[in-house]
Design a protein around this motif. Structure first.
Motif, short mmCIF file in Angstrom:
data_model
loop_
_atom_site.label_atom_id
_atom_site.label_comp_id
_atom_site.label_asym_id
_atom_site.label_seq_id
_atom_site.Cartn_x
_atom_site.Cartn_y
_atom_site.Cartn_z
N ARG A 140 0.93 -1.21 0.09
CA ARG A 140 0.06 0.11 -0.13
C ARG A 140 0.98 1.32 -0.07
O ARG A 140 0.61 2.28 -0.46
N SER A 197 -9.37 -3.90 -2.20
CA SER A 197 -9.88 -3.44 -3.81
C SER A 197 -8.37 -3.94 -4.49
O SER A 197 -7.44 -4.46 -3.68
N PHE A 246 -6.31 0.85 -5.99
CA PHE A 246 -5.63 1.36 -4.96
C PHE A 246 -4.72 2.52 -5.43
O PHE A 246 -4.83 3.71 -5.01
#
Length: 316
Positions: A261, A296, A301
């Protein structure tokens, strides 16, 4: 390569801490200040004197000279010279600071001297720390960690009070050192610290966590991690979950996705590069794991992060 050495350093690195120190408070007489709720962490300590810390939902706590405190995502709270003082909002008082100092009452050799700071984190990863902290951690001056923390607070207060070159940089580093020492103190007194805080304890679980962080792309097996911890697989799995809150391989997946992320938010790697860097043989396997943990796809993302960045830059 995504970098990793130490679970604590890695986690704090992902948090991207932003530090605001001061102003310091010097106060005498019958005073009380009410602070509104805020996100993430506030940290502070008494250089001199005593005061009450009154946290909503908790019994009042008397802080003494040399004590250090940390508040994690706290509700509104009050700092007061006495329990019968009527609190007033802290914000306008803080706004009137001069030269990094707020003064209440006349100057006195016996006044309170309090240094505080606020540490904010990247919102995407803030829960890595804030979910593990209680609303209030206090380290007393007599605690084994107390002397070191009191020295850091004293140094921080000195930096706030002078206009020296590089002051903000020094303050930022001191605040982060203070945070790490507070986390060590908290982990050391907690029977079962949750999440990566357990890495602060020098035991077999910590060794396994450090190994995972040292080579996140490795195809770790339960047996390899158990061997590092000098335990059987069943004992390692049981102890790891009791300390960290999730099974070992689930922790590995979650940590990989935290790193993913962050990389996608910063747009530093392609999805295929990121898949290899986090230990997946194919982009599809990585995408499946990412969707399960994050909710997602990696592409969705990253696109959302790009839109948010574009909106922030344009002021929209």
């Amino acid at each position: 390569m995504l970098g990793f050495r130490d679970p604590v350093a890695d986690a704090i690195g992902l948090l991207r801490p932003r530090t605001v120190i001061g102003p310091s408070l010097r106060a005498t007489g019958n005073w009380a200040l009410r602070f509104d709720t805020f996100l993430h962490v506030r940290i502070g300590g008494l250089v001199r004197g005593t005061c009450w810390l009154i946290l909503e939902g908790h019994e009042p706590v008397l802080l003494r000279e040399g004590d250090t405190f940390m508040l994690g995502n706290p509700p509104p709270y009050v700092l007061a010279g006495s329990l019968d003082a009527r609190p007033r909002p802290a914000a306008p008082v803080w706004a009137g600071a001069e030269d990094g100092l707020v003064r209440i009452g006349p100057e006195s050799e016996e006044d309170l001297y309090l240094c505080v700071g606020h540490i904010g984190f990247d919102e995407e990863n803030a829960a890595l720390l804030t979910d593990l902290l209680p609303p209030l951690v206090i380290v007393r001056a007599a605690d084994p960690h107390g002397t070191r923390l009191a020295q850091l607070i004293d140094h921080l207060a000195t930096e706030v009070g002078i206009a020296a070159a590089g002051g903000p940089l020094v303050q930022n580093h001191l605040a982060q050192i203070l945070l790490v020492h507070m986390l060590r103190a908290h982990a050391g007194r907690t029977d079962r610290p949750a999440g990566w805080l357990s890495a602060l304890n020098e035991d077999g679980i910590g060794a396994a966590l450090r190994a995972v962080h040292a080579d996140v792309a490795h195809s770790w097996s339960l047996k390899e991690l158990a061997d590092i911890s000098h335990m059987s697989r069943s004992a390692f799995a049981r102890v790891f979950k009791s300390h960290v809150g999730v099974p070992p391989l689930e922790y590995l997946i979650r940590w990989r996705m935290n790193l993913a992320r962050d990389a996608l938010t910063r747009d530093t790697m392609s999805i295929s590069e990121l898949a290899r860097a986090t230990g997946y043989q194919s982009e599809s396997a990585f995408s499946t794991a990412f969707r399960r943990v994050v909710g997602s796809s990696p592409a969705q993302f990253r696109n959302q992060a790009r839109r948010q960045l574009s909106s922030a830059v344009s002021g929209g």
